[in-house]
Motif scaffolding. Sequence first.
Motif, PDB file in Angstrom:
ATOM      1  N   GLU A   1      15.373 141.694 110.430  1.00  0.00           N
ATOM      2  CA  GLU A   1      15.781 140.503 109.674  1.00  0.00           C
ATOM      3  C   GLU A   1      14.575 139.652 109.290  1.00  0.00           C
ATOM      4  O   GLU A   1      14.481 139.148 108.163  1.00  0.00           O
ATOM      5  N   ILE A   2      13.640 139.482 110.225  1.00  0.00           N
ATOM      6  CA  ILE A   2      12.444 138.687 109.927  1.00  0.00           C
ATOM      7  C   ILE A   2      11.617 139.350 108.835  1.00  0.00           C
ATOM      8  O   ILE A   2      11.113 138.679 107.920  1.00  0.00           O
ATOM      9  N   ARG A   3      11.475 140.667 108.896  1.00  0.00           N
ATOM     10  CA  ARG A   3      10.706 141.379 107.877  1.00  0.00           C
ATOM     11  C   ARG A   3      11.363 141.248 106.504  1.00  0.00           C
ATOM     12  O   ARG A   3      10.676 141.115 105.485  1.00  0.00           O
ATOM     13  N   THR A   4      12.683 141.238 106.461  1.00  0.00           N
ATOM     14  CA  THR A   4      13.385 141.056 105.187  1.00  0.00           C
ATOM     15  C   THR A   4      13.189 139.646 104.650  1.00  0.00           C
ATOM     16  O   THR A   4      12.959 139.454 103.442  1.00  0.00           O
ATOM     17  N   GLN A   5      13.252 138.652 105.527  1.00  0.00           N
ATOM     18  CA  GLN A   5      13.082 137.273 105.106  1.00  0.00           C
ATOM     19  C   GLN A   5      11.672 136.998 104.575  1.00  0.00           C
ATOM     20  O   GLN A   5      11.489 136.174 103.675  1.00  0.00           O
ATOM     21  N   LEU A   6      10.687 137.677 105.136  1.00  0.00           N
ATOM     22  CA  LEU A   6       9.302 137.426 104.760  1.00  0.00           C
ATOM     23  C   LEU A   6       8.775 138.402 103.716  1.00  0.00           C
ATOM     24  O   LEU A   6       7.577 138.410 103.432  1.00  0.00           O
ATOM     25  N   SER A   7       9.634 139.227 103.156  1.00  0.00           N
ATOM     26  CA  SER A   7       9.165 140.207 102.173  1.00  0.00           C
ATOM     27  C   SER A   7       8.584 139.538 100.931  1.00  0.00           C
ATOM     28  O   SER A   7       7.570 139.991 100.383  1.00  0.00           O
TER      29      SER A   7
ATOM     30  N   VAL B   1       7.086 136.600 100.782  1.00  0.00           N
ATOM     31  CA  VAL B   1       5.769 136.051 101.140  1.00  0.00           C
ATOM     32  C   VAL B   1       4.729 137.162 101.202  1.00  0.00           C
ATOM     33  O   VAL B   1       3.573 136.987 100.785  1.00  0.00           O
ATOM     34  N   THR B   2       5.109 138.326 101.706  1.00  0.00           N
ATOM     35  CA  THR B   2       4.178 139.455 101.780  1.00  0.00           C
ATOM     36  C   THR B   2       3.748 139.909 100.402  1.00  0.00           C
ATOM     37  O   THR B   2       2.564 140.183 100.155  1.00  0.00           O
ATOM     38  N   VAL B   3       4.698 139.976  99.487  1.00  0.00           N
ATOM     39  CA  VAL B   3       4.352 140.360  98.114  1.00  0.00           C
ATOM     40  C   VAL B   3       3.429 139.327  97.482  1.00  0.00           C
ATOM     41  O   VAL B   3       2.486 139.672  96.756  1.00  0.00           O
ATOM     42  N   THR B   4       3.656 138.051  97.769  1.00  0.00           N
ATOM     43  CA  THR B   4       2.792 136.992  97.235  1.00  0.00           C
ATOM     44  C   THR B   4       1.359 137.155  97.722  1.00  0.00           C
ATOM     45  O   THR B   4       0.400 136.921  96.974  1.00  0.00           O
ATOM     46  N   ALA B   5       1.190 137.555  98.973  1.00  0.00           N
ATOM     47  CA  ALA B   5      -0.155 137.731  99.519  1.00  0.00           C
ATOM     48  C   ALA B   5      -0.930 138.789  98.755  1.00  0.00           C
ATOM     49  O   ALA B   5      -2.145 138.650  98.538  1.00  0.00           O
ATOM     50  N   TYR B   6      -0.260 139.846  98.314  1.00  0.00           N
ATOM     51  CA  TYR B   6      -0.950 140.885  97.560  1.00  0.00           C
ATOM     52  C   TYR B   6      -1.092 140.532  96.083  1.00  0.00           C
ATOM     53  O   TYR B   6      -1.965 141.071  95.397  1.00  0.00           O
ATOM     54  N   LEU B   7      -0.241 139.659  95.606  1.00  0.00           N
ATOM     55  CA  LEU B   7      -0.356 139.244  94.212  1.00  0.00           C
ATOM     56  C   LEU B   7      -1.549 138.325  93.980  1.00  0.00           C
ATOM     57  O   LEU B   7      -2.091 138.279  92.872  1.00  0.00           O
ATOM     58  N   VAL B   8      -1.955 137.581  95.006  1.00  0.00           N
ATOM     59  CA  VAL B   8      -3.074 136.631  94.842  1.00  0.00           C
ATOM     60  C   VAL B   8      -4.355 137.335  94.412  1.00  0.00           C
ATOM     61  O   VAL B   8      -4.949 136.980  93.385  1.00  0.00           O
ATOM     62  N   PRO B   9      -4.855 138.373  95.135  1.00  0.00           N
ATOM     63  CA  PRO B   9      -6.052 139.057  94.631  1.00  0.00           C
ATOM     64  C   PRO B   9      -5.807 139.844  93.358  1.00  0.00           C
ATOM     65  O   PRO B   9      -6.731 140.012  92.547  1.00  0.00           O
ATOM     66  N   ALA B  10      -4.562 140.327  93.158  1.00  0.00           N
ATOM     67  CA  ALA B  10      -4.269 141.055  91.929  1.00  0.00           C
ATOM     68  C   ALA B  10      -4.378 140.143  90.711  1.00  0.00           C
ATOM     69  O   ALA B  10      -4.839 140.568  89.641  1.00  0.00           O
ATOM     70  N   ILE B  11      -3.992 138.890  90.860  1.00  0.00           N
ATOM     71  CA  ILE B  11      -4.122 137.928  89.755  1.00  0.00           C
ATOM     72  C   ILE B  11      -5.593 137.705  89.419  1.00  0.00           C
ATOM     73  O   ILE B  11      -5.977 137.606  88.242  1.00  0.00           O
TER      74      ILE B  11
ATOM     75  N   LEU C   1      -4.859 133.676 104.593  1.00  0.00           N
ATOM     76  CA  LEU C   1      -4.010 132.576 105.052  1.00  0.00           C
ATOM     77  C   LEU C   1      -2.531 132.893 104.865  1.00  0.00           C
ATOM     78  O   LEU C   1      -1.705 132.612 105.744  1.00  0.00           O
ATOM     79  N   ILE C   2      -2.197 133.478 103.726  1.00  0.00           N
ATOM     80  CA  ILE C   2      -0.782 133.817 103.492  1.00  0.00           C
ATOM     81  C   ILE C   2      -0.317 134.864 104.479  1.00  0.00           C
ATOM     82  O   ILE C   2       0.801 134.799 105.018  1.00  0.00           O
TER      83      ILE C   2
ATOM     84  N   LYS D   1       2.941 136.067 109.429  1.00  0.00           N
ATOM     85  CA  LYS D   1       2.963 136.925 110.609  1.00  0.00           C
ATOM     86  C   LYS D   1       3.659 136.186 111.753  1.00  0.00           C
ATOM     87  O   LYS D   1       3.158 135.178 112.248  1.00  0.00           O
ATOM     88  N   ILE D   2       4.790 136.709 112.154  1.00  0.00           N
ATOM     89  CA  ILE D   2       5.591 136.095 113.211  1.00  0.00           C
ATOM     90  C   ILE D   2       5.781 137.123 114.315  1.00  0.00           C
ATOM     91  O   ILE D   2       6.301 138.218 114.081  1.00  0.00           O
TER      92      ILE D   2
END
Length: 312
Positions: A243-249, A251-261, A303-304, A309-310
Amino acid sequence: MNALVLLTLGATLLAGLLVVLGAHAYAAGRAQRAALVERLTASGEPPPGGRRRRFPTLDRRLRTTSFGRRIEQKLATTGLDLTPGEFLVYVLAAVAGVWLLSAAFLAPFFGPVAGLIGIWAGNAFLNWQRARRTERFINQLPELARILANATQAGLALRTAIGIAAEELEAPAGEELSRVADRLAIGHSIEEALGEIAERLPSRELVVLVSTLVLSARAGGAIVGSLRNLTVTLEQRKETRREIRTQLSQVTVTAYLVPAIGLASLLLVDAMMPGALDRMTGAFIGQTAVLVSLGLFALGFVLIRRLSKIDV
């Protein structure tokens, strides 16, 4: 006097004979070890069920260094079918590739930067593969505890139950338990054999399971009831982690989008104004600005990832 001379001469001959025998035994042992290493690492024939190993000479030399041993330890925790020599060659080839591509499509200044990022990515890949394998192992822990409980309830010893679980479960639990069963077969204690798994795949769930099995093996007690209760607890923790991994999915995608941008911005600038990156990185101020920007993007990624990470 003659007796003393004979005694001295006899002792000297005996000492010389022992030295010769010891040197012969030492040389024979080194030859056997060298032959074994040659068969394992440099044999032209692939091992049973395996594949032919590449770069055997480099791999043999790399294993003698501390750097190679660290790579070997990391590869052992990932489950990848690679030798340290193969991994090093593949990483260096990837670094050279991204270096040339970055220098050709962006600017020569970005070649070394991309190379450093490639080296970091190789280490990050091992850490990610280890975390992924650990996660898969954690998901198998409830089934492992259930098999051990059923086997011990049927009257089997814990060593036998571990062997049965190794046959029943798929990788990575089956592989790790096979190692444990092999070590138990050659005389290692349960604490030592299970402790190696906890070191390779660290997790709270595994530590609890190992502690339960070790304490039961030492002092006895109701191991079946403990494993039954542990199975229920592990199932609940498994669902909570999911459930936690689903809730934070997101945020995880955002972390990889930052360097991609950031990378997309560089490509867009170079497409709109050809040669702009060459002119920008040709001056010290431009190079400094690019390095600061890359550092900020990396800081945002870290940071993201830390915020998302919980530990459960």
